[in-house]
Design a protein around this motif. Structure first.
Motif, PDB file in Angstrom:
ATOM      1  N   SER A  52       0.832  -1.200   0.000  1.00 23.03           N
ATOM      2  CA  SER A  52       0.000   0.000   0.000  1.00 23.03           C
ATOM      3  C   SER A  52       0.867   1.251   0.000  1.00 23.03           C
ATOM      4  CB  SER A  52      -0.926  -0.007   1.211  1.00 23.03           C
ATOM      5  OG  SER A  52      -0.159   0.049   2.409  1.00 23.03           O
ATOM      6  N   ALA A  53       0.227   2.380  -0.234  1.00 21.51           N
ATOM      7  CA  ALA A  53       0.952   3.644  -0.313  1.00 21.51           C
ATOM      8  C   ALA A  53       1.719   3.946   0.978  1.00 21.51           C
ATOM      9  CB  ALA A  53      -0.008   4.784  -0.631  1.00 21.51           C
ATOM     10  N   SER A  54       1.124   3.625   2.095  1.00 21.97           N
ATOM     11  CA  SER A  54       1.767   3.886   3.390  1.00 21.97           C
ATOM     12  C   SER A  54       2.800   2.838   3.752  1.00 21.97           C
ATOM     13  CB  SER A  54       0.717   3.948   4.489  1.00 21.97           C
ATOM     14  OG  SER A  54       0.130   2.661   4.660  1.00 21.97           O
ATOM     15  N   GLY A  55       2.720   1.682   3.091  1.00 21.63           N
ATOM     16  CA  GLY A  55       3.618   0.576   3.427  1.00 21.63           C
ATOM     17  C   GLY A  55       3.079  -0.330   4.520  1.00 21.63           C
ATOM     18  N   GLU A  56       1.896  -0.018   5.034  1.00 23.08           N
ATOM     19  CA  GLU A  56       1.363  -0.782   6.170  1.00 23.08           C
ATOM     20  C   GLU A  56       0.745  -2.108   5.755  1.00 23.08           C
ATOM     21  OE1 GLU A  56       0.231   3.008   9.077  1.00 23.08           O
ATOM     22  OE2 GLU A  56      -1.349   1.886   8.039  1.00 23.08           O
ATOM     23  N   ILE A  57       0.305  -2.191   4.510  1.00 22.10           N
ATOM     24  CA  ILE A  57      -0.370  -3.404   4.042  1.00 22.10           C
ATOM     25  C   ILE A  57       0.422  -3.993   2.889  1.00 22.10           C
ATOM     26  CG2 ILE A  57      -2.479  -4.352   3.049  1.00 22.10           C
ATOM     27  CD1 ILE A  57      -3.958  -1.985   4.330  1.00 22.10           C
ATOM     28  N   THR A  58       0.686  -5.289   2.973  1.00 27.34           N
ATOM     29  CA  THR A  58       1.389  -5.998   1.903  1.00 27.34           C
ATOM     30  C   THR A  58       0.613  -7.251   1.532  1.00 27.34           C
ATOM     31  OG1 THR A  58       2.737  -7.211   3.516  1.00 27.34           O
ATOM     32  CG2 THR A  58       3.664  -5.177   2.621  1.00 27.34           C
ATOM     33  N   GLY A  59       0.870  -7.723   0.319  1.00 29.08           N
ATOM     34  CA  GLY A  59       0.256  -8.953  -0.150  1.00 29.08           C
ATOM     35  C   GLY A  59       1.228  -9.717  -1.022  1.00 29.08           C
ATOM     36  N   TYR A  60       1.095 -11.042  -1.025  1.00 27.92           N
ATOM     37  CA  TYR A  60       2.018 -11.889  -1.761  1.00 27.92           C
ATOM     38  C   TYR A  60       1.268 -13.006  -2.486  1.00 27.92           C
ATOM     39  CZ  TYR A  60       5.452  -9.670   1.271  1.00 27.92           C
ATOM     40  OH  TYR A  60       6.223  -8.742   1.928  1.00 27.92           O
ATOM     41  N   SER A  61       1.829 -13.447  -3.588  1.00 29.25           N
ATOM     42  CA  SER A  61       1.291 -14.625  -4.235  1.00 29.25           C
ATOM     43  C   SER A  61       1.681 -15.844  -3.402  1.00 29.25           C
ATOM     44  CB  SER A  61       1.840 -14.743  -5.654  1.00 29.25           C
ATOM     45  OG  SER A  61       3.227 -15.069  -5.626  1.00 29.25           O
ATOM     46  N   ALA A  62       0.906 -16.896  -3.554  1.00 28.76           N
ATOM     47  CA  ALA A  62       1.167 -18.112  -2.784  1.00 28.76           C
ATOM     48  C   ALA A  62       2.537 -18.692  -3.112  1.00 28.76           C
ATOM     49  CB  ALA A  62       0.074 -19.136  -3.060  1.00 28.76           C
ATOM     50  N   SER A  63       2.975 -18.490  -4.349  1.00 29.73           N
ATOM     51  CA  SER A  63       4.233 -19.093  -4.781  1.00 29.73           C
ATOM     52  C   SER A  63       5.467 -18.447  -4.154  1.00 29.73           C
ATOM     53  CB  SER A  63       4.339 -19.035  -6.305  1.00 29.73           C
ATOM     54  OG  SER A  63       4.314 -17.699  -6.755  1.00 29.73           O
ATOM     55  N   VAL A  64       5.330 -17.231  -3.631  1.00 21.00           N
ATOM     56  CA  VAL A  64       6.503 -16.553  -3.061  1.00 21.00           C
ATOM     57  C   VAL A  64       6.343 -16.225  -1.585  1.00 21.00           C
ATOM     58  CG1 VAL A  64       6.957 -15.524  -5.326  1.00 21.00           C
ATOM     59  CG2 VAL A  64       5.813 -14.159  -3.559  1.00 21.00           C
ATOM     60  N   LYS A  65       5.156 -16.405  -1.048  1.00 19.57           N
ATOM     61  CA  LYS A  65       4.916 -16.054   0.351  1.00 19.57           C
ATOM     62  C   LYS A  65       5.858 -16.815   1.265  1.00 19.57           C
ATOM     63  CE  LYS A  65       1.034 -15.046   3.397  1.00 19.57           C
ATOM     64  NZ  LYS A  65      -0.445 -15.126   3.574  1.00 19.57           N
ATOM     65  N   GLY A  66       6.472 -16.073   2.176  1.00 17.96           N
ATOM     66  CA  GLY A  66       7.433 -16.676   3.087  1.00 17.96           C
ATOM     67  C   GLY A  66       8.863 -16.631   2.579  1.00 17.96           C
ATOM     68  N   ARG A  67       9.034 -16.346   1.288  1.00 16.71           N
ATOM     69  CA  ARG A  67      10.375 -16.258   0.698  1.00 16.71           C
ATOM     70  C   ARG A  67      10.712 -14.836   0.252  1.00 16.71           C
ATOM     71  NH1 ARG A  67      11.460 -18.783  -3.952  1.00 16.71           N
ATOM     72  NH2 ARG A  67       9.304 -18.735  -4.714  1.00 16.71           N
ATOM     73  N   PHE A  68       9.721 -14.098  -0.218  1.00 11.99           N
ATOM     74  CA  PHE A  68       9.928 -12.737  -0.729  1.00 11.99           C
ATOM     75  C   PHE A  68       9.325 -11.739   0.251  1.00 11.99           C
ATOM     76  CE2 PHE A  68      10.022 -13.716  -5.604  1.00 11.99           C
ATOM     77  CZ  PHE A  68      10.981 -14.690  -5.370  1.00 11.99           C
ATOM     78  N   THR A  69       9.947 -10.561   0.322  1.00 12.17           N
ATOM     79  CA  THR A  69       9.444  -9.479   1.159  1.00 12.17           C
ATOM     80  C   THR A  69       9.460  -8.178   0.369  1.00 12.17           C
ATOM     81  OG1 THR A  69      10.297 -10.543   3.154  1.00 12.17           O
ATOM     82  CG2 THR A  69       9.705  -8.213   3.310  1.00 12.17           C
ATOM     83  N   ILE A  70       8.313  -7.523   0.300  1.00  9.77           N
ATOM     84  CA  ILE A  70       8.220  -6.217  -0.347  1.00  9.77           C
ATOM     85  C   ILE A  70       8.265  -5.138   0.732  1.00  9.77           C
ATOM     86  CG2 ILE A  70       5.679  -6.217  -0.349  1.00  9.77           C
ATOM     87  CD1 ILE A  70       5.823  -4.753  -3.065  1.00  9.77           C
ATOM     88  N   SER A  71       8.964  -4.055   0.426  1.00  4.22           N
ATOM     89  CA  SER A  71       9.034  -2.932   1.353  1.00  4.22           C
ATOM     90  C   SER A  71       9.216  -1.657   0.546  1.00  4.22           C
ATOM     91  CB  SER A  71      10.187  -3.109   2.351  1.00  4.22           C
ATOM     92  OG  SER A  71      11.429  -3.168   1.676  1.00  4.22           O
ATOM     93  N   ARG A  72       9.088  -0.526   1.204  1.00  2.00           N
ATOM     94  CA  ARG A  72       9.254   0.741   0.511  1.00  2.00           C
ATOM     95  C   ARG A  72       9.843   1.775   1.437  1.00  2.00           C
ATOM     96  NH1 ARG A  72       3.666   2.345  -1.793  1.00  2.00           N
ATOM     97  NH2 ARG A  72       4.754   4.285  -2.360  1.00  2.00           N
ATOM     98  N   ASP A  73      10.530   2.721   0.837  1.00  2.00           N
ATOM     99  CA  ASP A  73      11.075   3.864   1.555  1.00  2.00           C
ATOM    100  C   ASP A  73      10.537   5.102   0.852  1.00  2.00           C
ATOM    101  OD1 ASP A  73      12.568   5.942   2.614  1.00  2.00           O
ATOM    102  OD2 ASP A  73      14.409   4.801   2.696  1.00  2.00           O
ATOM    103  N   ASN A  74       9.497   5.690   1.394  1.00  2.00           N
ATOM    104  CA  ASN A  74       8.852   6.830   0.731  1.00  2.00           C
ATOM    105  C   ASN A  74       9.747   8.069   0.715  1.00  2.00           C
ATOM    106  OD1 ASN A  74       6.611   5.374   0.037  1.00  2.00           O
ATOM    107  ND2 ASN A  74       5.331   6.124   1.717  1.00  2.00           N
ATOM    108  N   ALA A  75      10.668   8.152   1.647  1.00  2.00           N
ATOM    109  CA  ALA A  75      11.591   9.294   1.656  1.00  2.00           C
ATOM    110  C   ALA A  75      12.570   9.220   0.487  1.00  2.00           C
ATOM    111  CB  ALA A  75      12.349   9.341   2.974  1.00  2.00           C
TER     112      ALA A  75
END
Length: 124
Positions: A52-75
């Motif tokens: 999400s825009a704030s970074g508070e909510i993330t979602g993953y496909s079943a094939s990568v969940k637990g292995r991949f991590t999405i994050s963001r640095d808005n600054a």
């Protein structure tokens, strides 16, 4: 208008890790939800992860969940995809995308801007 530039792709052995970055232009990055998609040869574009825009909510496909991590640095106008325990089936071109609304979605047509893609190749 948002321009997206991915980096961090390459060749890695199975079990290894890579970190993708996506740098965005523009002053409204913090109002965009972001996503990572991938497309393997002969296959359609697949959602991998979204944030999400704030970074508070993330979602993953079943094939990568637990292995991949999405994050963001808005600054820094940047979104990341940390990929661990990579498998040969993760081999694909990975695309960063931006959506001009705040919530996450796995639907590719919902995204307004796309990067040029970066190749990930996982050898067995």
């Amino acid at each position: 208008q948002v321009q997206l530039v991915e980096s961090g792709g390459g060749l890695v052995q199975a079990g290894g890790s890579l970190r993708l970055s996506c740098a965005a232009s523009g002053r409204t990055f913090s109002s965009y939800a972001m996503g990572w998609f991938r497309q393997a040869p002969g296959k359609g574009r697949e959602s991998v992860a979204s944030i999400s825009a704030s970074g508070e909510i993330t979602g993953y496909s079943a094939s990568v969940k637990g292995r991949f991590t999405i994050s963001r640095d808005n600054a820094k106008n940047t979104v990341f995809l940390q990929m661990n325990s990579l498998k040969p089936e993760d081999t694909a071109i990975y695309y960063c995308a931006a959506k001009s609304t705040r919530g996450i979605t796995t639907s590719a047509p919902s995204y307004d801007y796309w990067g040029q893609g970066t190749q990930i190749t996982v050898s067995s």
